[in-house]
Design a protein around this motif. Structure first.
Motif, PDB file in Angstrom:
ATOM      1  N   PRO A  94       0.838  -1.198   0.000  1.00  0.00           N
ATOM      2  CA  PRO A  94       0.000   0.000   0.000  1.00  0.00           C
ATOM      3  C   PRO A  94       0.876   1.253   0.000  1.00  0.00           C
ATOM      4  N   PRO A  95       0.335   2.391  -0.391  1.00  0.00           N
ATOM      5  CA  PRO A  95       1.101   3.645  -0.293  1.00  0.00           C
ATOM      6  C   PRO A  95       1.440   3.950   1.167  1.00  0.00           C
ATOM      7  N   VAL A  96       2.617   4.496   1.391  1.00  0.00           N
ATOM      8  CA  VAL A  96       3.077   4.836   2.739  1.00  0.00           C
ATOM      9  C   VAL A  96       3.223   6.353   2.815  1.00  0.00           C
ATOM     10  N   LEU A  97       2.592   6.950   3.833  1.00  0.00           N
ATOM     11  CA  LEU A  97       2.643   8.390   4.028  1.00  0.00           C
ATOM     12  C   LEU A  97       3.946   8.789   4.704  1.00  0.00           C
ATOM     13  N   LYS A  98       4.601   9.792   4.139  1.00  0.00           N
ATOM     14  CA  LYS A  98       5.820  10.347   4.725  1.00  0.00           C
ATOM     15  C   LYS A  98       5.539  11.815   5.044  1.00  0.00           C
ATOM     16  N   ILE A  99       5.804  12.217   6.291  1.00  0.00           N
ATOM     17  CA  ILE A  99       5.612  13.614   6.673  1.00  0.00           C
ATOM     18  C   ILE A  99       6.966  14.274   6.890  1.00  0.00           C
ATOM     19  N   LYS A 100       6.971  15.598   6.890  1.00  0.00           N
ATOM     20  CA  LYS A 100       8.223  16.352   6.960  1.00  0.00           C
ATOM     21  C   LYS A 100       8.996  16.010   8.227  1.00  0.00           C
ATOM     22  N   ASP A 101      10.281  15.922   8.083  1.00  0.00           N
ATOM     23  CA  ASP A 101      11.266  15.674   9.139  1.00  0.00           C
ATOM     24  C   ASP A 101      11.323  14.218   9.602  1.00  0.00           C
ATOM     25  N   SER A 102      10.233  13.467   9.551  1.00  0.00           N
ATOM     26  CA  SER A 102      10.328  12.057   9.934  1.00  0.00           C
ATOM     27  C   SER A 102      10.275  11.131   8.724  1.00  0.00           C
ATOM     28  N   GLY A 103       9.847  11.641   7.565  1.00  0.00           N
ATOM     29  CA  GLY A 103       9.783  10.815   6.369  1.00  0.00           C
ATOM     30  C   GLY A 103      10.428  11.462   5.165  1.00  0.00           C
ATOM     31  N   TRP A 104      10.420  12.779   5.146  1.00  0.00           N
ATOM     32  CA  TRP A 104      11.089  13.497   4.058  1.00  0.00           C
ATOM     33  C   TRP A 104      11.721  14.764   4.624  1.00  0.00           C
ATOM     34  N   SER A 105      12.752  15.232   3.948  1.00  0.00           N
ATOM     35  CA  SER A 105      13.421  16.451   4.395  1.00  0.00           C
ATOM     36  C   SER A 105      13.742  17.336   3.195  1.00  0.00           C
ATOM     37  N   LEU A 106      13.688  18.627   3.437  1.00  0.00           N
ATOM     38  CA  LEU A 106      13.979  19.622   2.414  1.00  0.00           C
ATOM     39  C   LEU A 106      15.488  19.725   2.240  1.00  0.00           C
ATOM     40  N   VAL A 107      15.944  19.620   1.000  1.00  0.00           N
ATOM     41  CA  VAL A 107      17.362  19.782   0.694  1.00  0.00           C
ATOM     42  C   VAL A 107      17.632  21.225   0.291  1.00  0.00           C
ATOM     43  N   SER A 108      16.863  21.717  -0.696  1.00  0.00           N
ATOM     44  CA  SER A 108      17.059  23.086  -1.162  1.00  0.00           C
ATOM     45  C   SER A 108      15.876  23.531  -2.002  1.00  0.00           C
ATOM     46  N   ILE A 109      15.802  24.848  -2.172  1.00  0.00           N
ATOM     47  CA  ILE A 109      14.882  25.467  -3.120  1.00  0.00           C
ATOM     48  C   ILE A 109      15.762  26.317  -4.026  1.00  0.00           C
ATOM     49  N   THR A 110      15.681  26.067  -5.342  1.00  0.00           N
ATOM     50  CA  THR A 110      16.554  26.808  -6.250  1.00  0.00           C
ATOM     51  C   THR A 110      15.751  27.427  -7.386  1.00  0.00           C
ATOM     52  N   PRO A 111      16.016  28.632  -7.808  1.00  0.00           N
ATOM     53  CA  PRO A 111      16.794  29.630  -7.070  1.00  0.00           C
ATOM     54  C   PRO A 111      15.908  30.236  -5.996  1.00  0.00           C
ATOM     55  N   ASP A 112      16.384  30.378  -4.815  1.00  0.00           N
ATOM     56  CA  ASP A 112      15.579  30.880  -3.698  1.00  0.00           C
ATOM     57  C   ASP A 112      15.987  32.315  -3.379  1.00  0.00           C
ATOM     58  N   THR A 113      15.776  33.207  -4.351  1.00  0.00           N
ATOM     59  CA  THR A 113      16.250  34.578  -4.188  1.00  0.00           C
ATOM     60  C   THR A 113      15.141  35.570  -3.857  1.00  0.00           C
ATOM     61  N   VAL A 114      13.935  35.378  -4.363  1.00  0.00           N
ATOM     62  CA  VAL A 114      12.874  36.368  -4.174  1.00  0.00           C
ATOM     63  C   VAL A 114      12.355  36.354  -2.736  1.00  0.00           C
ATOM     64  N   HIS A 115      11.857  35.230  -2.285  1.00  0.00           N
ATOM     65  CA  HIS A 115      11.360  35.075  -0.915  1.00  0.00           C
ATOM     66  C   HIS A 115      12.081  33.870  -0.302  1.00  0.00           C
ATOM     67  N   PRO A 116      13.131  34.083   0.458  1.00  0.00           N
ATOM     68  CA  PRO A 116      13.876  32.959   1.032  1.00  0.00           C
ATOM     69  C   PRO A 116      12.981  32.047   1.879  1.00  0.00           C
ATOM     70  N   ASN A 117      13.243  30.754   1.761  1.00  0.00           N
ATOM     71  CA  ASN A 117      12.520  29.702   2.494  1.00  0.00           C
ATOM     72  C   ASN A 117      11.040  29.632   2.134  1.00  0.00           C
ATOM     73  N   GLN A 118      10.706  30.114   0.945  1.00  0.00           N
ATOM     74  CA  GLN A 118       9.348  30.044   0.433  1.00  0.00           C
ATOM     75  C   GLN A 118       9.446  29.535  -0.997  1.00  0.00           C
ATOM     76  N   TRP A 119       8.590  28.599  -1.357  1.00  0.00           N
ATOM     77  CA  TRP A 119       8.652  27.957  -2.667  1.00  0.00           C
ATOM     78  C   TRP A 119       7.816  28.761  -3.659  1.00  0.00           C
ATOM     79  N   ASP A 120       8.466  29.668  -4.359  1.00  0.00           N
ATOM     80  CA  ASP A 120       7.790  30.568  -5.291  1.00  0.00           C
ATOM     81  C   ASP A 120       7.572  29.903  -6.652  1.00  0.00           C
ATOM     82  N   PRO A 121       6.656  30.440  -7.476  1.00  0.00           N
ATOM     83  CA  PRO A 121       6.455  29.915  -8.828  1.00  0.00           C
ATOM     84  C   PRO A 121       7.760  29.929  -9.621  1.00  0.00           C
ATOM     85  N   GLY A 122       8.023  28.849 -10.327  1.00  0.00           N
ATOM     86  CA  GLY A 122       9.229  28.720 -11.135  1.00  0.00           C
ATOM     87  C   GLY A 122      10.424  28.175 -10.387  1.00  0.00           C
TER      88      GLY A 122
END
Length: 155
Positions: A94-122
Motif C-alpha cells: 500500500p502507499p506509505v505516508l511520509k511527513i516532513k522531518d520524519s519521512g522526508w526532508s527539504l534539501v534546497s529550493i533553487t533559485p531561492d532569491t525572491v522570498h527565502p525559504n518560500q517555494w515561489d512559482p518557477g
C-alpha cells in the motif's frame, strides 16, 4: 383604569421593540459571520486554483534514500512546507505516508532569491525521502492546500 391600559400598552410595545432589536442584531451578526466565511473560502479557492506542482526528477541515490525534485508550475507561492505530504508505493504494497522531518526532508529550493525559504512559482524544490525495502516504484507529493503531482520512479 385608563392609565393601566396605557401602561400595559407601553410595556407591550417596549417588549416588541426589544425583541425586534435582539432578532435583528442576531440576524446581522449571523450574516456577517456567513459573509466572512464565504470570503475566506473564496480566498482559499483562489490559492488552490493558482497552486500547481510537477515532479521533474526522481532517483534512488542511496539505499533507503529517494531524491525528488518538484517544480512549482503555478502562480501562487507555497509557504506551508511543513504540511506537505509525500506518498511512496512499493510493488504489491500500500502507499506509505511520509511527513516532513520524519519521512522526508527539504534539501534546497533553487533559485531561492525572491522570498527565502518560500517555494515561489518557477522554483525547484529538492527533497529526500527515506524508505525501507523494497524500494518504491511510485511517489506522490501533495501541498498543504491539495495540489499534487505523482510520478513513477525511474531506476
Amino acid at each position: 383604569m385608563a392609565f393601566a391600559s396605557i401602561l400595559a400598552s407601553a410595556v407591550g410595545i417596549l417588549l416588541l421593540i426589544i425583541t425586534a432589536y435582539v432578532i435583528v442584531g442576531g440576524t446581522l451578526t449571523t450574516t456577517e459571520t456567513v459573509v466572512n466565511a464565504q470570503t475566506d473560502m473564496t480566498a482559499l479557492h483562489v490559492k488552490m486554483l493558482g497552486t500547481a506542482v510537477q515532479i521533474e526528477y526522481t532517483n534512488i541515490s542511496a539505499p533507503g534514500r529517494l531524491d525528488v525534485s518538484i517544480l512549482n508550475t503555478g502562480t501562487e507561492p507555497v509557504t506551508d512546507l511543513a504540511h506537505m505530504d509525500v506518498l511512496v508505493k512499493s510493488t504489491g504494497g500500500p502507499p506509505v505516508l511520509k511527513i516532513k522531518d520524519s519521512g522526508w526532508s527539504l534539501v534546497s529550493i533553487t533559485p531561492d532569491t525572491v522570498h527565502p525559504n518560500q517555494w515561489d512559482p518557477g522554483e525547484l524544490l529538492n527533497m529526500t525521502v527515506s524508505f525501507s525495502d523494497p524500494a518504491p516504484e511510485w511517489v506522490q507529493v501533495t501541498t498543504a492546500n491539495g495540489a499534487l503531482s505523482s510520478s513513477y520512479i525511474k531506476t
